[in-house]
Design a protein around this motif. Structure first.
Motif, PDB file in Angstrom:
ATOM      1  N   ASP A 149      -1.377   6.047  -9.675  1.00  0.00           N
ATOM      2  CA  ASP A 149      -2.032   6.123 -10.989  1.00  0.00           C
ATOM      3  C   ASP A 149      -2.144   4.741 -11.631  1.00  0.00           C
ATOM      4  OD1 ASP A 149      -2.250   8.842 -10.681  1.00  0.00           O
ATOM      5  OD2 ASP A 149      -0.543   9.326 -11.971  1.00  0.00           O
ATOM      6  N   GLU A 150      -1.091   3.924 -11.507  1.00  0.00           N
ATOM      7  CA  GLU A 150      -1.104   2.601 -12.122  1.00  0.00           C
ATOM      8  C   GLU A 150      -2.100   1.679 -11.419  1.00  0.00           C
ATOM      9  OE1 GLU A 150       0.230  -0.442 -14.854  1.00  0.00           O
ATOM     10  OE2 GLU A 150       0.017   1.736 -14.837  1.00  0.00           O
ATOM     11  N   THR A 171      -4.728   2.616  -9.808  1.00  0.00           N
ATOM     12  CA  THR A 171      -6.053   3.125 -10.159  1.00  0.00           C
ATOM     13  C   THR A 171      -6.455   2.650 -11.545  1.00  0.00           C
ATOM     14  OG1 THR A 171      -5.737   5.088  -8.766  1.00  0.00           O
ATOM     15  CG2 THR A 171      -7.440   5.212 -10.449  1.00  0.00           C
ATOM     16  N   ARG A 172      -5.532   2.731 -12.473  1.00  0.00           N
ATOM     17  CA  ARG A 172      -5.808   2.288 -13.849  1.00  0.00           C
ATOM     18  C   ARG A 172      -6.186   0.811 -13.900  1.00  0.00           C
ATOM     19  NH1 ARG A 172      -3.485  -0.172 -18.133  1.00  0.00           N
ATOM     20  NH2 ARG A 172      -1.606  -0.721 -16.956  1.00  0.00           N
TER      21      ARG A 172
END
Length: 279
Positions: free
Chosen positions: A229-230, A232-233
């Motif tokens: 998630d990180e 991707t962010r």
């Protein structure tokens, strides 16, 4: 694609326990390159002071940061509990993810009676990081911290099933899940967090002591999801279909790292894949 997306993910642990996190990371992000550092010369971290753990954590991070990593995973519960803030302050330009907060999130997501037991090293329990993380997410949750440092030695030696680990598990956990009749504290946790990366190898022995209704939470998969998630962010995920490469670093005893690491990772690690470093 940002050129930095091709940089590796850095990861460290006090030894080989963090390879359980690497295994989950590989399953979630097979294209990513990873540099894994096991500080085997100075393990275990779990019986050392916060000051010492913080110093070790910053030193391990320095070794990885100088190799141009795009994100750092502190794959050690003790270091995550004690050194995360210092590491983030030392390297403000590198995203840093520990294993405590993802594990706490996973536990809070599955508990029904809001009573959660945490098994970890002495230092992790004493520092209260899991308790704080759980209470931040569910203020009404009740946490029970139980130091189980002997589990680390059993996992390192490969004594992960049979009478010995089951007896140790019973000694640690019987008071939690099989309280004496008339106990003043009869609430049984419905969720058990394995708050040390060594402990998943002992999950079968631990399961012999816990009621079937108890959910055992391993933070490795949740940590891998948090890393994804990180990245991707930040727009730093690596595209492609090929398998990512893993570089292994250790501070002591390359043959033992290869032998024990193979058991934790579940796939062979050869000695010629491992670089000996001096911190």
């Amino acid at each position: 694609m940002d050129t930095k997306a091709t940089y590796p993910i850095g990861m460290f642990d006090s030894g080989v326990g963090g390879l359980t996190v690497l295994k989950a990371l590989r399953q979630r992000m097979p294209c990513e390159d990873v540099i894994y550092l096991g500080d085997t010369a100075r393990l275990p971290y779990g019986t050392k002071s916060p000051q010492t753990v913080t110093r070790y954590g910053v030193q391990c991070s320095a070794e990885l940061v100088k190799r141009d990593i795009k994100l750092l995973v502190v794959a050690c519960n003790t270091a995550s509990a004690m050194a995360l803030t210092a590491i983030r302050e030392a390297y403000p330009d590198v995203p840093v993810i520990g294993v405590v907060e993802p594990g706490a999130r996973a536990a809070c997501a599955v508990t029904k009676n809001q009573t959660i037991a945490v098994l970890a090293t002495e230092s992790t329990i004493a520092g209260g990081a899991y308790q704080r993380a759980i209470h931040h997410l569910v203020p009404t949750a009740r946490t029970m911290g139980h130091p189980c440092s002997l589990f680390v030695a059993l996992a390192e030696e490969g004594w992960i099933d049979g009478a010995v680990p089951e007896a140790v598990a019973a000694r640690y956990l019987d008071p939690v899940f099989n309280p004496a009749s008339g106990s003043v504290d009869p609430v049984i946790p419905d969720t058990l967090v394995l708050g040390c990366t060594h402990f998943p190898l002992l999950a079968p022995a631990i399961r012999t002591v816990t009621p079937p209704s108890v959910t055992i939470v391993d933070s490795a998969a949740t940590t891998a999801e948090t890393v994804f998630d990180e990245l991707t962010r930040l727009g730093l995920t690596r595209s492609g279909t090929g398998c990512g490469k893993t570089a292994y670093l250790t501070t002591d005893d390359v043959p033992r790292f290869a032998r024990t690491g193979t058991r934790f990772l579940g796939t062979p690690i050869t000695e010629n894949e491992i670089e000996l470093v001096d911190l």
